[in-house]
Write a protein that holds these residues in place. Structure first.
Motif, PDB file in Angstrom:
ATOM      1  N   GLN A   1       0.860  -1.177   0.000  1.00 28.89           N
ATOM      2  CA  GLN A   1       0.000   0.000   0.000  1.00 28.89           C
ATOM      3  C   GLN A   1       0.900   1.232   0.000  1.00 28.89           C
ATOM      4  O   GLN A   1       1.856   1.307   0.783  1.00 28.89           O
ATOM      5  CB  GLN A   1      -0.922   0.038   1.231  1.00 28.89           C
ATOM      6  CG  GLN A   1      -1.885  -1.129   1.342  1.00 28.89           C
ATOM      7  CD  GLN A   1      -2.885  -1.167   0.201  1.00 28.89           C
ATOM      8  OE1 GLN A   1      -3.271  -0.134  -0.325  1.00 28.89           O
ATOM      9  NE2 GLN A   1      -3.292  -2.357  -0.200  1.00 28.89           N
ATOM     10  N   GLY A   2       0.593   2.197  -0.865  1.00 28.15           N
ATOM     11  CA  GLY A   2       1.463   3.349  -1.009  1.00 28.15           C
ATOM     12  C   GLY A   2       1.606   4.179   0.251  1.00 28.15           C
ATOM     13  O   GLY A   2       2.686   4.717   0.538  1.00 28.15           O
ATOM     14  N   GLN A   3       0.525   4.303   1.032  1.00 27.80           N
ATOM     15  CA  GLN A   3       0.579   5.155   2.216  1.00 27.80           C
ATOM     16  C   GLN A   3       1.485   4.575   3.306  1.00 27.80           C
ATOM     17  O   GLN A   3       1.795   5.267   4.280  1.00 27.80           O
ATOM     18  CB  GLN A   3      -0.831   5.363   2.761  1.00 27.80           C
ATOM     19  CG  GLN A   3      -1.781   6.028   1.777  1.00 27.80           C
ATOM     20  CD  GLN A   3      -1.255   7.344   1.235  1.00 27.80           C
ATOM     21  OE1 GLN A   3      -0.914   8.234   2.003  1.00 27.80           O
ATOM     22  NE2 GLN A   3      -1.164   7.458  -0.084  1.00 27.80           N
TER      23      GLN A   3
ATOM     24  N   PRO B   1       5.302   6.697   2.763  1.00 26.17           N
ATOM     25  CA  PRO B   1       4.965   8.064   2.341  1.00 26.17           C
ATOM     26  C   PRO B   1       6.121   8.819   1.703  1.00 26.17           C
ATOM     27  O   PRO B   1       5.898   9.806   0.994  1.00 26.17           O
ATOM     28  CB  PRO B   1       4.513   8.741   3.647  1.00 26.17           C
ATOM     29  CG  PRO B   1       5.142   7.939   4.736  1.00 26.17           C
ATOM     30  CD  PRO B   1       5.188   6.534   4.228  1.00 26.17           C
TER      31      PRO B   1
ATOM     32  N   HIS C   1      -4.278  15.054  -3.049  1.00 27.56           N
ATOM     33  CA  HIS C   1      -4.209  13.635  -3.386  1.00 27.56           C
ATOM     34  C   HIS C   1      -5.035  13.355  -4.639  1.00 27.56           C
ATOM     35  O   HIS C   1      -5.944  14.121  -4.989  1.00 27.56           O
ATOM     36  CB  HIS C   1      -4.735  12.758  -2.240  1.00 27.56           C
ATOM     37  CG  HIS C   1      -3.898  12.814  -0.996  1.00 27.56           C
ATOM     38  ND1 HIS C   1      -3.935  13.883  -0.128  1.00 27.56           N
ATOM     39  CD2 HIS C   1      -2.992  11.931  -0.486  1.00 27.56           C
ATOM     40  CE1 HIS C   1      -3.099  13.659   0.876  1.00 27.56           C
ATOM     41  NE2 HIS C   1      -2.519  12.487   0.684  1.00 27.56           N
TER      42      HIS C   1
ATOM     43  N   SER D   1      -4.972   3.283  -7.098  1.00 22.38           N
ATOM     44  CA  SER D   1      -4.003   3.653  -6.077  1.00 22.38           C
ATOM     45  C   SER D   1      -4.177   5.118  -5.695  1.00 22.38           C
ATOM     46  O   SER D   1      -4.328   5.988  -6.556  1.00 22.38           O
ATOM     47  CB  SER D   1      -2.572   3.419  -6.598  1.00 22.38           C
ATOM     48  OG  SER D   1      -1.617   3.676  -5.590  1.00 22.38           O
TER      49      SER D   1
ATOM     50  N   VAL E   1      -2.482   8.384  -4.276  1.00 22.14           N
ATOM     51  CA  VAL E   1      -1.143   8.962  -4.149  1.00 22.14           C
ATOM     52  C   VAL E   1      -1.260  10.435  -3.780  1.00 22.14           C
ATOM     53  O   VAL E   1      -2.300  11.065  -3.982  1.00 22.14           O
ATOM     54  CB  VAL E   1      -0.328   8.817  -5.455  1.00 22.14           C
ATOM     55  CG1 VAL E   1      -0.136   7.359  -5.812  1.00 22.14           C
ATOM     56  CG2 VAL E   1      -1.004   9.573  -6.604  1.00 22.14           C
ATOM     57  N   LYS E   2      -0.199  10.981  -3.246  1.00 17.37           N
ATOM     58  CA  LYS E   2      -0.144  12.399  -2.912  1.00 17.37           C
ATOM     59  C   LYS E   2       0.419  13.173  -4.091  1.00 17.37           C
ATOM     60  O   LYS E   2       1.419  12.780  -4.688  1.00 17.37           O
ATOM     61  CB  LYS E   2       0.720  12.633  -1.679  1.00 17.37           C
ATOM     62  CG  LYS E   2       0.728  14.082  -1.204  1.00 17.37           C
ATOM     63  CD  LYS E   2       1.548  14.249   0.063  1.00 17.37           C
ATOM     64  CE  LYS E   2       1.539  15.693   0.537  1.00 17.37           C
ATOM     65  NZ  LYS E   2       2.366  15.884   1.750  1.00 17.37           N
TER      66      LYS E   2
ATOM     67  N   SER F   1       3.931  11.137  -4.489  1.00 14.43           N
ATOM     68  CA  SER F   1       4.594  10.412  -3.401  1.00 14.43           C
ATOM     69  C   SER F   1       3.595   9.458  -2.772  1.00 14.43           C
ATOM     70  O   SER F   1       2.386   9.544  -3.011  1.00 14.43           O
ATOM     71  CB  SER F   1       5.146  11.381  -2.349  1.00 14.43           C
ATOM     72  OG  SER F   1       4.099  12.107  -1.730  1.00 14.43           O
ATOM     73  N   GLY F   2       4.125   8.566  -1.922  1.00 15.51           N
ATOM     74  CA  GLY F   2       3.262   7.557  -1.309  1.00 15.51           C
ATOM     75  C   GLY F   2       2.675   6.613  -2.332  1.00 15.51           C
ATOM     76  O   GLY F   2       1.491   6.283  -2.287  1.00 15.51           O
TER      77      GLY F   2
ATOM     78  N   ASP G   1       2.604   2.939  -4.690  1.00 14.63           N
ATOM     79  CA  ASP G   1       2.839   1.494  -4.584  1.00 14.63           C
ATOM     80  C   ASP G   1       2.884   0.869  -5.971  1.00 14.63           C
ATOM     81  O   ASP G   1       2.346  -0.213  -6.188  1.00 14.63           O
ATOM     82  CB  ASP G   1       1.755   0.836  -3.725  1.00 14.63           C
ATOM     83  CG  ASP G   1       0.357   1.131  -4.243  1.00 14.63           C
ATOM     84  OD1 ASP G   1       0.227   1.907  -5.213  1.00 14.63           O
ATOM     85  OD2 ASP G   1      -0.611   0.592  -3.673  1.00 14.63           O
TER      86      ASP G   1
END
Length: 427
Positions: free
Chosen positions: A127-129, A132, A159, A207, A209-210, A224-225, A227
């Motif tokens: 998981q991307g979070q 971070p 996001h 997904s 993402v930020k 960023s964040g 996956d």
């Protein structure tokens, strides 16, 4: 064997060919490792050991070559399966003649490609979070489909969602898995759609993402964040908005405005997204409440979505009716009128009245609010097979003034699965 099946079989045979060599290498490697420096060898044993070393070196090189060959064969297999799948999709789209315009397949065009530090599947965050500080780019490298103008304003969001393909799946050319063992499941098997597994009926992923910034010069979105494996094709971007949060409407009803809610949840949206444009209140006229009971409970016009026969008790029937009325009120509270008519509301919903009981009583045809709106033509919106007609007064109060059943099959024609009016039956 067809021309498409032959290279596929060759690729599979290439993958399977390493088994015997790998077993022999393991046996020789084990025998060699069991030898120690403290053992005194005779000339005959020393020659045998030297021969084993040479054989071991030979098989190491052979195993490495075969491993590389297996990887190449897997890549060829994946490419062949994707090519065949693409041809199948094209053929299916050509042959599909669904009268309602609903297709079983959909052709997607890539808008960009992910550049990330995760060059292989192993080591990519689940998981991307959870990572971070992982930085990546969405390179918008397909300008014919997605020029830079399409991401103007994206940097105002904190996001966004990315719709992508699990392009590195090695099972693309084999039978799809219906059940899998989640890595953290302790050995249990569950349906693939109840997990985040990349092995799915369609190799699509979603997904969050930020958004760090939009780099117009280099035609990329810095994120960023993430996956995502390096090289992942992306098909769409959807900004993250307050309504993506579960129970958002309950928080809104408790006077927690999106502008105030967003920072507390750690995200940012443009001011126009969080604008307070909901209507002030929604109510049913008394005769309309009776009409709704007839349509929903007695005639079951919203069956099976709102089923009054789940249990024949009055409580369950009332629950189905009240849920349908609440849903209609929630739809109307968000002002479904066209945004270009200059009549959209500007006040948050303070009350939703769905019955003649309680403090929020529905308006009557004699109340000033209804009288002010009475001279206008009612707006119309479909809810299932019910056509809801409503008026909006100057104070942004909504009154449902008429409800009727529309037989969509008889009175409408369908275009792309959407019912359109015939002989003025529905607007």
């Amino acid at each position: 064997m067809g021309s498409e099946e032959q290279p596929l079989s060759t690729a599979l045979l290439s993958i399977a060919s390493i088994a015997s060599t790998a077993a022999l290498w393991i046996a020789l490697n084990t025998k060699f490792l069991n030898c120690t420096d403290n053992v005194i060898f005779s000339d005959e044993n020393r020659l045998e050991l030297q021969s084993l070393k040479e054989q071991l070196g030979h098989f190491k090189k052979q195993r490495q070559a075969e491993r590389q060959g297996r990887i190449r064969a897997e890549m060829e297999l994946r490419a062949l399966s994707k090519e065949r799948h693409y041809k199948d999709v094209q053929r299916t789209v050509r042959e599909n003649d669904n009268k309602d315009g609903i297709y079983d397949t959909m052709l997607l065009s890539r808008i960009g490609t992910i550049l990330s530090p995760f060059t292989k599947r192993m080591g990519t965050p689940r998981q991307g979070q959870l990572v971070p500080h992982g930085i990546g780019f969405l390179q918008l490298d397909n300008p014919k489909v997605c020029p830079m103008e399409t991401v103007i304003g994206l940097s105002e969001y904190s996001h966004c969602w990315l719709v992508f393909q699990f392009h590195a799946n090695t099972s693309s050319g084999t039978k799809k898995r219906t059940k899998i063992k989640p890595p953290r499941g302790g050995g249990i098997k569950v349906g693939c759609l109840s997990t985040r597994s990349p092995h799915r009926p369609n190799d699509l992923g979603l997904s969050l993402v930020k958004v760090e910034r939009v780099d117009e010069k280099n035609k990329r979105v810095v994120i960023s964040g993430l996956d995502l494996v390096n090289g992942t094709p992306v098909y769409d971007i959807k900004p993250f908005v307050p309504w993506d949060c579960p129970n958002y409407f309950d928080q809104q009803q408790s006077n927690c405005h999106p502008t105030a809610l967003a920072p507390s949840l750690g995200f940012r949206v443009p001011s126009w997204v969080s604008a307070d444009d909901a209507l002030r209140s929604v109510s049913f006229l008394p005769r309309i409440s009776n009409e709704m009971r007839r349509l929903v409970v007695l005639e079951k016009r919203l069956y099976p979505l709102y089923d009054p026969l789940q249990n024949k008790t009055d409580d369950i029937q009332s629950e189905a009716l009240e849920n349908a009325k609440k849903a209609i009120c929630e739809v109307l509270a968000q002002d479904p009128r066209a945004s270009n008519n200059g009549k959209r509301g500007s006040s948050m919903v303070k009350s939703i009245s769905t019955s003649s009981d309680g403090a929020n009583k529905p308006e009557t045809e004699n109340t000033p609010a209804f009288s002010r709106a009475k001279g206008q033509d009612p707006y119309k919106v479909m809810f299932g097979t019910l056509q809801i007609e409503f008026l909006v007064d100057d104070a942004n109060h909504v009154s449902v003034v008429h409800v009727s059943h529309i037989d969509l099959e008889k009175e409408c024609t369908f275009v792309d699965g959407i019912p359109l009016a015939v002989d003025g039956a529905m607007k």
